[in-house]
Scaffold this motif. Structure first.
Motif, PDB file in Angstrom:
ATOM      1  N   LEU A 251       0.812  -1.088   0.126  1.00  0.00           N
ATOM      2  CA  LEU A 251       0.033   0.233  -0.037  1.00  0.00           C
ATOM      3  C   LEU A 251       0.856   1.324  -0.205  1.00  0.00           C
ATOM      4  O   LEU A 251       0.492   2.098  -0.505  1.00  0.00           O
ATOM      5  CB  LEU A 251      -0.903   0.077   1.267  1.00  0.00           C
ATOM      6  N   ALA A 252       2.180   1.104   0.860  1.00  0.00           N
ATOM      7  CA  ALA A 252       3.000   2.343   0.926  1.00  0.00           C
ATOM      8  C   ALA A 252       3.432   2.433  -0.578  1.00  0.00           C
ATOM      9  O   ALA A 252       3.834   3.823  -1.024  1.00  0.00           O
ATOM     10  CB  ALA A 252       3.825   2.197   1.979  1.00  0.00           C
ATOM     11  N   TRP A 253       3.894   1.280  -1.193  1.00  0.00           N
ATOM     12  CA  TRP A 253       4.447   1.411  -2.613  1.00  0.00           C
ATOM     13  C   TRP A 253       3.696   2.052  -3.577  1.00  0.00           C
ATOM     14  O   TRP A 253       4.101   2.926  -4.340  1.00  0.00           O
ATOM     15  CB  TRP A 253       4.988   0.115  -2.979  1.00  0.00           C
ATOM     16  N   PHE A 254       2.403   1.531  -3.765  1.00  0.00           N
ATOM     17  CA  PHE A 254       1.556   2.359  -4.659  1.00  0.00           C
ATOM     18  C   PHE A 254       1.099   3.573  -4.265  1.00  0.00           C
ATOM     19  O   PHE A 254       0.706   4.551  -5.055  1.00  0.00           O
ATOM     20  CB  PHE A 254       0.633   1.072  -5.141  1.00  0.00           C
ATOM     21  N   GLY A 255       0.709   3.681  -3.224  1.00  0.00           N
ATOM     22  CA  GLY A 255       0.027   5.034  -2.534  1.00  0.00           C
ATOM     23  C   GLY A 255      -1.392   5.076  -2.677  1.00  0.00           C
ATOM     24  O   GLY A 255      -1.930   4.365  -3.455  1.00  0.00           O
ATOM     25  N   ASN A 256      -1.939   6.218  -2.087  1.00  0.00           N
ATOM     26  CA  ASN A 256      -3.188   6.606  -2.142  1.00  0.00           C
ATOM     27  C   ASN A 256      -4.223   5.343  -1.831  1.00  0.00           C
ATOM     28  O   ASN A 256      -5.371   5.220  -2.319  1.00  0.00           O
ATOM     29  CB  ASN A 256      -3.550   7.217  -3.673  1.00  0.00           C
ATOM     30  N   PHE A 257      -3.971   4.621  -0.959  1.00  0.00           N
ATOM     31  CA  PHE A 257      -4.851   3.572  -0.289  1.00  0.00           C
ATOM     32  C   PHE A 257      -4.682   3.911   1.187  1.00  0.00           C
ATOM     33  O   PHE A 257      -3.787   4.551   2.099  1.00  0.00           O
ATOM     34  CB  PHE A 257      -4.189   2.205  -0.531  1.00  0.00           C
ATOM     35  N   ARG A 258      -5.966   3.785   1.991  1.00  0.00           N
ATOM     36  CA  ARG A 258      -6.065   3.695   3.239  1.00  0.00           C
ATOM     37  C   ARG A 258      -6.385   2.312   4.043  1.00  0.00           C
ATOM     38  O   ARG A 258      -7.169   1.201   3.323  1.00  0.00           O
ATOM     39  CB  ARG A 258      -7.222   4.474   3.533  1.00  0.00           C
ATOM     40  N   LEU A 259      -5.871   1.901   4.783  1.00  0.00           N
ATOM     41  CA  LEU A 259      -6.004   0.437   5.509  1.00  0.00           C
ATOM     42  C   LEU A 259      -6.859   0.247   6.678  1.00  0.00           C
ATOM     43  O   LEU A 259      -6.889   0.968   7.382  1.00  0.00           O
ATOM     44  CB  LEU A 259      -4.529  -0.161   6.019  1.00  0.00           C
ATOM     45  N   LEU A 260      -7.982  -0.454   6.447  1.00  0.00           N
ATOM     46  CA  LEU A 260      -8.885  -0.527   7.408  1.00  0.00           C
ATOM     47  C   LEU A 260      -8.698  -1.921   8.140  1.00  0.00           C
ATOM     48  O   LEU A 260      -9.002  -2.921   7.157  1.00  0.00           O
ATOM     49  CB  LEU A 260     -10.574  -0.342   7.054  1.00  0.00           C
ATOM     50  N   LEU A 261      -8.570  -2.054   9.479  1.00  0.00           N
ATOM     51  CA  LEU A 261      -8.320  -3.580   9.950  1.00  0.00           C
ATOM     52  C   LEU A 261      -9.828  -3.845  10.966  1.00  0.00           C
ATOM     53  O   LEU A 261     -10.265  -3.172  11.471  1.00  0.00           O
ATOM     54  CB  LEU A 261      -7.226  -3.725  10.930  1.00  0.00           C
ATOM     55  N   SER A 262     -10.257  -5.097  10.799  1.00  0.00           N
ATOM     56  CA  SER A 262     -11.337  -5.369  11.736  1.00  0.00           C
ATOM     57  C   SER A 262     -10.862  -6.034  12.831  1.00  0.00           C
ATOM     58  O   SER A 262      -9.859  -5.910  13.111  1.00  0.00           O
ATOM     59  CB  SER A 262     -12.193  -6.836  11.013  1.00  0.00           C
ATOM     60  N   PRO A 263     -11.898  -5.727  13.925  1.00  0.00           N
ATOM     61  CA  PRO A 263     -11.491  -6.481  15.256  1.00  0.00           C
ATOM     62  C   PRO A 263     -10.910  -7.613  14.983  1.00  0.00           C
ATOM     63  O   PRO A 263     -11.272  -8.411  14.218  1.00  0.00           O
ATOM     64  CB  PRO A 263     -12.876  -6.304  16.047  1.00  0.00           C
ATOM     65  N   ASN A 264     -10.385  -8.325  16.045  1.00  0.00           N
ATOM     66  CA  ASN A 264      -9.524  -9.551  16.051  1.00  0.00           C
ATOM     67  C   ASN A 264      -8.722  -9.676  14.984  1.00  0.00           C
ATOM     68  O   ASN A 264      -8.328 -10.918  14.473  1.00  0.00           O
ATOM     69  CB  ASN A 264     -10.692 -10.551  15.861  1.00  0.00           C
ATOM     70  N   SER A 265      -8.128  -8.639  14.334  1.00  0.00           N
ATOM     71  CA  SER A 265      -6.967  -8.797  13.340  1.00  0.00           C
ATOM     72  C   SER A 265      -5.563  -8.575  14.337  1.00  0.00           C
ATOM     73  O   SER A 265      -5.556  -8.391  15.376  1.00  0.00           O
ATOM     74  CB  SER A 265      -6.862  -7.610  12.348  1.00  0.00           C
TER      75      SER A 265
END
Lengths: 240, 240
Positions: free
Chosen positions: A120-134
């Motif tokens: 995600l950092a390489w390509f850029g312009n993405f946001r990471l959302l993690l569910s509970p229990n990740s």
């Protein structure tokens, strides 16, 4: 921070109690220093170094400790001799219009999450959302395998799956039976959903979200592609 | 095989001496059993199980051992109780006309190699060539992270970089300064070369091979994409 407390940061419950995490090794500390230029709160990091690193240049409060003490606070078998205690990253700013969300449901493997952060950092312009229990993104193994990418990706933790419906207009899901990823419509979504390594996403949730399925077709020799590989290919296809 | 010798198979020199490797856990042993239908030599595998697995169905010679013995021969902290000793895979048959070669130069990380095997098995029709001084594909960590894909990919070990020139007509290399991967000409090669995680491929070799460079362009926030992610994207683009 006291050495006894630093050691505790290997465990999630203490990371949450203290709001700090560990960043270990030359490469990662250099990445941290670069990131601190953009993210002011990171300037409050503290550095612990053994004698060989006592001339290390940084603006952080620095403590010189013995190799034995370093072995006690380090997460690795052969510590490099330089380790930072870093405040949690600021809860991410509001999404930009062009940003796409990658939602991971109960991802478990630290190496997978680290690799995904790197993608995600390489390509850029993405946001990471993690569910509970990740897996905790501040787990030292995640931080290490992210190679510093964790400082460059907007993250939101503990986002419940059923919160996606009100927040996103069109959700895509990587699944076993869907359109091929190269379908032009892949780009028409604002959230991309990936399931747990072994179990995927429970199907009852998917229909409730009206998620559109996409598939990375294989030749059938094995059961599945690695989760990080699937995210990676999807992100590549979106930026292609 | 004697238990003392089985234990030694965690080390590369003994794997080479005995020509066998370890396959541990329910999932991997099931994959081994499936593979043994196609690869006759795998029928000579031996199975070591604790009491809980004594009713396990297989055609392999089976030994029931104690949990303590299992802990001694296992590569993991919490052994599942089922482990096979497996002869090395047959040296791979001659390449088919449609097959493409992926050459890895001094890949070091077991998780990367396992993930790459999984990607190649998923998409099919790829052959894996490893340079000398690469991580051993029979390393238990590689076998585990391949999730059984190791049984489905034609592999050649210890292939020197300078042997590629006589064997392949057109070599592509993933590098930092080349054409974008989505360029249609990516498909016109018979060998795709990837460098070591930290150092890449030494440049003097590349010019000697007349390799054409391709690049996965990023946004510049971090230094590099993970090696397995790069292979993964390249293979996806080739089968797209």
């Amino acid at each position: 921070m006291k050495l006894d407390d630093v050691k505790k940061l290997q465990q999630k419950k203490y990371r949450e109690e203290f709001g700090h995490f560990l960043v270990e090794g030359e490469h990662l500390v250099l990445e941290l220093q670069k990131a601190a230029i953009k993210i002011p709160s990171l300037k409050n990091s503290e550095l612990f170094v053994t004698e060989q690193y006592q001339a290390w240049q940084s603006d952080f409060k620095t403590h010189v400790i013995t190799e034995k003490q370093m072995a006690q606070i380090s997460d690795t078998k052969t510590p490099q001799g330089i380790l930072a205690v870093v405040p949690f990253l600021p809860s991410s700013s509001s999404p930009t219009k062009t940003e796409r969300a990658i939602y991971l449901y109960e991802v478990q493997d630290p190496g997978n999450l680290g690799t995904i952060l790197r993608t995600l950092a390489w390509f850029g312009n993405f946001r990471l959302l993690l569910s509970p229990n990740s897996v905790d993104p501040y787990n030292p193994k995640v931080v290490r395998s992210s190679m510093g990418a964790i400082f460059h990706v907007a993250m939101e933790l503990d986002v419940p799956l059923d919160a996606l419906k009100n927040r996103f207009k069109k959700i895509a899901c990587l699944d076993m039976q869907g359109k091929p990823l190269s379908d032009a419509s892949l780009k028409d979504f604002d959230c991309y959903l990936f399931g747990n390594e072994a179990r995927g996403v429970p199907h009852e949730y998917l229909s409730d979200l009206h998620a559109q399925a996409f598939t990375i077709h294989g030749c059938g020799a094995i059961e599945s592609l690695n989760l990080a590989s699937a995210v990676n290919i999807c992100v590549y296809e979106l930026t292609r």
